[in-house]
Design an enzyme around this catalytic site. Structure first.
Site, PDB file in Angstrom:
ATOM      1  N   CYS A  58       0.834  -1.211   0.000  1.00  0.00           N
ATOM      2  CA  CYS A  58       0.000   0.000   0.000  1.00  0.00           C
ATOM      3  C   CYS A  58       0.868   1.261   0.000  1.00  0.00           C
ATOM      4  O   CYS A  58       1.614   1.501   0.943  1.00  0.00           O
ATOM      5  CB  CYS A  58      -0.903  -0.044   1.230  1.00  0.00           C
ATOM      6  N   CYS A  61       0.345   3.607   2.934  1.00  0.00           N
ATOM      7  CA  CYS A  61       0.893   2.989   4.152  1.00  0.00           C
ATOM      8  C   CYS A  61       2.396   3.215   4.217  1.00  0.00           C
ATOM      9  O   CYS A  61       2.940   3.547   5.280  1.00  0.00           O
ATOM     10  CB  CYS A  61       0.607   1.485   4.173  1.00  0.00           C
TER      11      CYS A  61
END
Length: 141
Positions: A58, A61
């Protein structure tokens, strides 16, 4: 598992760059038992838990991971945990993770706040408000 709020279509997971989600004073949760131990420890020590449910593939992230690490050093009275939703799929599902990153703020094992997405100012604001309320409570006692 959950959808990354900014996942690139067609990105191969092997193309993602490695990020250390357990840097700073952030503890990487590798099993449900470790989670339970950390929550018990936090409750015994009167610490607020900040849990980051994220994924290595991600982009947001990976982008917020260094900031999360900085926050862990700025707020030593909190316990910062990271859960990889792909490593602990069943456990993450029990928290109803719909997107990554998702941050839960817990006191005595109970959710007191939540943030979905890699919103640095909002995460900072939430933690500062909780830290201020903890300090004010301590002063009143």
């Amino acid at each position: 598992m959950g959808n990354c709020l900014d996942r690139l279509h067609g990105q191969n997971e092997s193309e993602s760059h490695s990020v250390n989600f357990g840097s700073g004073d952030v503890q990487l949760i590798t099993a449900k038992e470790v989670w339970d131990e950390k929550l018990s420890e936090a409750s015994r020590n009167g610490k607020i838990v900040v849990a980051n449910f994220s994924a290595s593939w991600c982009g947001p992230c990976r982008m917020i991971a260094p900031f999360y690490s900085e926050l862990s050093e700025k707020y030593p009275s909190f316990m910062f945990l990271t859960v990889d939703v792909d490593e602990l799929t069943e456990f993450s599902s029990s928290w109803d993770i719909r997107a990554t990153p998702t941050f839960f703020i817990l006191k005595d094992g109970q959710q007191i706040d939540k943030l979905v997405g890699a919103n640095k100012p909002e995460l900072q604001k939430k933690l500062a408000a909780i830290a201020d309320s903890v300090v004010n409570l301590a002063v009143q006692c």
